[in-house]
Motif scaffolding. Structure first.
Motif, PDB file in Angstrom:
ATOM      1  N   ASP A  50       0.823  -1.210   0.000  1.00 57.40           N
ATOM      2  CA  ASP A  50       0.000   0.000   0.000  1.00 57.40           C
ATOM      3  C   ASP A  50       0.861   1.265   0.000  1.00 57.40           C
ATOM      4  O   ASP A  50       0.593   2.212  -0.751  1.00 57.40           O
ATOM      5  CB  ASP A  50      -0.934   0.002   1.214  1.00 57.40           C
ATOM      6  N   LYS A  51       1.870   1.296   0.852  1.00 55.08           N
ATOM      7  CA  LYS A  51       2.744   2.473   0.901  1.00 55.08           C
ATOM      8  C   LYS A  51       3.472   2.679  -0.420  1.00 55.08           C
ATOM      9  O   LYS A  51       3.577   3.805  -0.915  1.00 55.08           O
ATOM     10  CB  LYS A  51       3.761   2.324   2.035  1.00 55.08           C
ATOM     11  N   CYS A  52       3.964   1.583  -0.986  1.00 56.54           N
ATOM     12  CA  CYS A  52       4.702   1.698  -2.242  1.00 56.54           C
ATOM     13  C   CYS A  52       3.764   2.088  -3.381  1.00 56.54           C
ATOM     14  O   CYS A  52       4.136   2.879  -4.261  1.00 56.54           O
ATOM     15  CB  CYS A  52       5.411   0.377  -2.553  1.00 56.54           C
ATOM     16  N   ARG A  53       2.557   1.559  -3.375  1.00 51.48           N
ATOM     17  CA  ARG A  53       1.580   1.920  -4.404  1.00 51.48           C
ATOM     18  C   ARG A  53       1.316   3.419  -4.403  1.00 51.48           C
ATOM     19  O   ARG A  53       1.270   4.065  -5.460  1.00 51.48           O
ATOM     20  CB  ARG A  53       0.276   1.168  -4.190  1.00 51.48           C
ATOM     21  N   ASP A  54       1.151   3.980  -3.233  1.00 53.37           N
ATOM     22  CA  ASP A  54       0.841   5.408  -3.129  1.00 53.37           C
ATOM     23  C   ASP A  54       1.922   6.264  -3.793  1.00 53.37           C
ATOM     24  O   ASP A  54       1.618   7.186  -4.565  1.00 53.37           O
ATOM     25  CB  ASP A  54       0.682   5.814  -1.663  1.00 53.37           C
ATOM     26  N   VAL A  55       3.177   5.972  -3.493  1.00 54.97           N
ATOM     27  CA  VAL A  55       4.247   6.809  -4.050  1.00 54.97           C
ATOM     28  C   VAL A  55       4.481   6.505  -5.524  1.00 54.97           C
ATOM     29  O   VAL A  55       4.791   7.402  -6.314  1.00 54.97           O
ATOM     30  CB  VAL A  55       5.559   6.658  -3.239  1.00 54.97           C
ATOM     31  N   ALA A  56       4.312   5.241  -5.927  1.00 52.02           N
ATOM     32  CA  ALA A  56       4.536   4.874  -7.331  1.00 52.02           C
ATOM     33  C   ALA A  56       3.489   5.516  -8.235  1.00 52.02           C
ATOM     34  O   ALA A  56       3.812   6.095  -9.285  1.00 52.02           O
ATOM     35  CB  ALA A  56       4.519   3.360  -7.490  1.00 52.02           C
ATOM     36  N   VAL A  57       2.229   5.432  -7.837  1.00 55.75           N
ATOM     37  CA  VAL A  57       1.158   6.010  -8.646  1.00 55.75           C
ATOM     38  C   VAL A  57       1.293   7.531  -8.683  1.00 55.75           C
ATOM     39  O   VAL A  57       1.120   8.162  -9.740  1.00 55.75           O
ATOM     40  CB  VAL A  57      -0.217   5.593  -8.094  1.00 55.75           C
ATOM     41  N   SER A  58       1.613   8.137  -7.558  1.00 60.11           N
ATOM     42  CA  SER A  58       1.806   9.579  -7.520  1.00 60.11           C
ATOM     43  C   SER A  58       2.932  10.009  -8.450  1.00 60.11           C
ATOM     44  O   SER A  58       2.824  11.022  -9.171  1.00 60.11           O
ATOM     45  CB  SER A  58       2.108  10.025  -6.088  1.00 60.11           C
ATOM     46  N   LEU A  59       4.025   9.250  -8.464  1.00 60.43           N
ATOM     47  CA  LEU A  59       5.154   9.559  -9.341  1.00 60.43           C
ATOM     48  C   LEU A  59       4.739   9.473 -10.806  1.00 60.43           C
ATOM     49  O   LEU A  59       5.070  10.350 -11.615  1.00 60.43           O
ATOM     50  CB  LEU A  59       6.307   8.596  -9.058  1.00 60.43           C
ATOM     51  N   LEU A  60       4.025   8.419 -11.169  1.00 54.54           N
ATOM     52  CA  LEU A  60       3.596   8.252 -12.555  1.00 54.54           C
ATOM     53  C   LEU A  60       2.622   9.353 -12.968  1.00 54.54           C
ATOM     54  O   LEU A  60       2.688   9.865 -14.090  1.00 54.54           O
ATOM     55  CB  LEU A  60       2.968   6.876 -12.740  1.00 54.54           C
ATOM     56  N   LYS A  61       1.733   9.734 -12.069  1.00 59.43           N
ATOM     57  CA  LYS A  61       0.795  10.817 -12.373  1.00 59.43           C
ATOM     58  C   LYS A  61       1.538  12.140 -12.588  1.00 59.43           C
ATOM     59  O   LYS A  61       1.214  12.907 -13.507  1.00 59.43           O
ATOM     60  CB  LYS A  61      -0.214  10.971 -11.233  1.00 59.43           C
ATOM     61  N   ASP A  62       2.515  12.402 -11.732  1.00 62.74           N
ATOM     62  CA  ASP A  62       3.304  13.628 -11.883  1.00 62.74           C
ATOM     63  C   ASP A  62       4.038  13.651 -13.216  1.00 62.74           C
ATOM     64  O   ASP A  62       4.136  14.699 -13.879  1.00 62.74           O
ATOM     65  CB  ASP A  62       4.318  13.750 -10.745  1.00 62.74           C
ATOM     66  N   LEU A  63       4.555  12.488 -13.626  1.00 58.22           N
ATOM     67  CA  LEU A  63       5.284  12.415 -14.889  1.00 58.22           C
ATOM     68  C   LEU A  63       4.331  12.576 -16.074  1.00 58.22           C
ATOM     69  O   LEU A  63       4.703  13.156 -17.105  1.00 58.22           O
ATOM     70  CB  LEU A  63       6.044  11.094 -14.985  1.00 58.22           C
ATOM     71  N   GLU A  64       3.126  12.079 -15.934  1.00 63.30           N
ATOM     72  CA  GLU A  64       2.124  12.279 -16.986  1.00 63.30           C
ATOM     73  C   GLU A  64       1.814  13.759 -17.177  1.00 63.30           C
ATOM     74  O   GLU A  64       1.686  14.241 -18.309  1.00 63.30           O
ATOM     75  CB  GLU A  64       0.850  11.510 -16.642  1.00 63.30           C
TER      76      GLU A  64
END
Length: 417
Positions: A50-64
């Protein structure tokens, strides 16, 4: 030819790094890179999904947002902890000329024929070289005429339970795993060139929580290892010996790492160095850091001696942010290793942020694979879940590239070796 999106994500103990690129006719064009602090990963293993998902998805969204490109299929890079490799060969008959379909068929046959234990899965298949009608060919095999094609491969095999965690991480996020790469093996894209790849060469990534090692001979991976120690161990030792928090120790380490030996030797200075209200003896700081760096490098040396290839190793490349920024790292390296060793620092790579180099290398690895295999539903992994197909094809229109960083890095290494 339509442009295709390639999105990669490097999972590390200390940081996550993502790259978005497009595949054009003759080159990989990087649109954007981004990194952030990691969470949920320890010693290279995903412990808190869960913790890793939060930061990974946030990173991908920021890059988008940064690139205005929507990513769906992600090629991920992971540690070699709980991963092994093995070398196999497979043969296919061809009609007139070698095609991408022939190679895809060979890759599938190799996976199907290899016997795995119940708790293992194949996560990647690397092509080492070809033998076409008894002639050895190392690249540019497409359209060669012949009748019998043998391919030497390296299978990358991981603990099934660990890989399933990454699929769970991306579930219901709007993203899917396109392919899985070992971070240490894609280092070949950065650090091996035509000159040094024909030798036995070691690359070692000293990170925050783990040190991953790969030995290549003639460009073929012969062994991989993962040691559960890295830069965080230095910080923990400083915190324990100095009797202050991990965060204060980490801050002190970052501030004084570039001149910690000079401070130790300068008797005109006060006995203690300080950051804010935190103080520590110059002697203690030096001895703790020096001892831990020696320990990390000694562990690497021991692992290399156990490979059975030690006497044939021509050179070692050390990179990563675990110890490479310390003042006297070259001196300690010479003390531990009796083999020519190059320590890679941020300035050596000629880029602003070296922590993104692995995600860019993953993108280059995917780009090369697409050029060879035409990305037509290439199933390379996951015998335990056959409905997960690697298909890294997404379409992009009217986007502009930014740089050609990997080419710059290649030029740098051409000068070294």
């Amino acid at each position: 030819m339509q442009q295709e999106i390639i999105t990669s994500l490097d999972f590390g103990t200390q940081k996550l790094s993502a790259t978005v690129a497009i595949r054009e006719k003759d080159e990989l064009k990087i649109l954007g890179v981004q990194s952030c602090k990691s969470a949920g990963i320890e010693k290279g293993l995903l412990l808190d999904i869960d913790k890793c998902r939060d930061v990974a998805v946030s990173l991908l969204k920021d890059l988008e947002k940064k690139t205005t490109v929507k990513s769906e299929r992600i090629s991920i890079g992971i540690s070699s902890n709980k991963v092994r490799i093995t070398e196999v060969s497979t043969v296919v008959n061809i009609q007139e000329k070698v095609t991408s379909a022939d190679i895809r068929k060979a890759l599938k046959n190799a996976q199907r024929d290899f016997i795995l234990s119940d708790d293992e899965c194949i996560v990647d298949v690397l092509i080492n070289f070809y033998i076409l009608d008894n002639k050895v060919i190392r690249k540019d095999i497409l359209n060669w005429k012949g009748s019998k094609l043998e391919i030497n491969l390296t299978l990358v095999i991981a603990a099934k339970s660990e890989i399933e965690k990454y699929y769970e991480l991306f579930r219901k996020t709007g993203y899917n795993i396109g392919s899985i790469k070992l971070n240490i093996l894609v280092g070949k894209q950065v650090f091996l060139n035509e000159k040094n790849s024909m030798e036995s060469i070691v690359i070692a990534d000293i990170g925050a929580g783990t040190t991953d090692i790969a030995l290549f001979t003639d460009g073929i991976p012969k062994s991989i290892n993962s040691i559960p120690i890295g830069g965080r161990n230095i910080t923990k030792d400083l915190a324990i010996c100095g009797k202050f928090s991990f965060l204060k120790a980490d801050n002190m380490k970052k501030i004084y790492s570039s001149n910690y030996k000079a401070l130790y030797l300068d008797n005109s200075l006060e006995e203690e160095i300080e950051v804010g209200t935190t103080k520590v003896s110059r002697k203690l700081f030096y001895e703790v850091v020096n001892a831990r760096i020696e320990e990390i490098l000694s562990h690497i040396n021991i692992k290399l001696k156990n490979t059975g290839h030690y006497d044939r190793i021509c050179s070692i490349i050390l990179y990563g942010d675990g110890v490479n920024y310390f003042e006297d790292i070259d001196e300690i390296v010479r003390k531990i290793f009796k083999i020519k060793t190059k320590v890679i620092r941020k300035n050596d790579l000629g880029i602003k942020n070296s922590e993104n180099i692995t995600s860019m290398a993953i993108a280059k690895e995917v780009y090369d694979r697409l050029n060879l295999l035409e990305d037509d539903n290439i199933i390379l992994t996951n015998k335990h879940n056959d409905n997960k197909v690697i298909n890294e094809k997404e379409h992009l229109h009217n986007n502009e590239g930014e740089n050609h960083i990997l080419k710059k890095v290649k030029v740098f290494f051409d000068k070294i070796f």
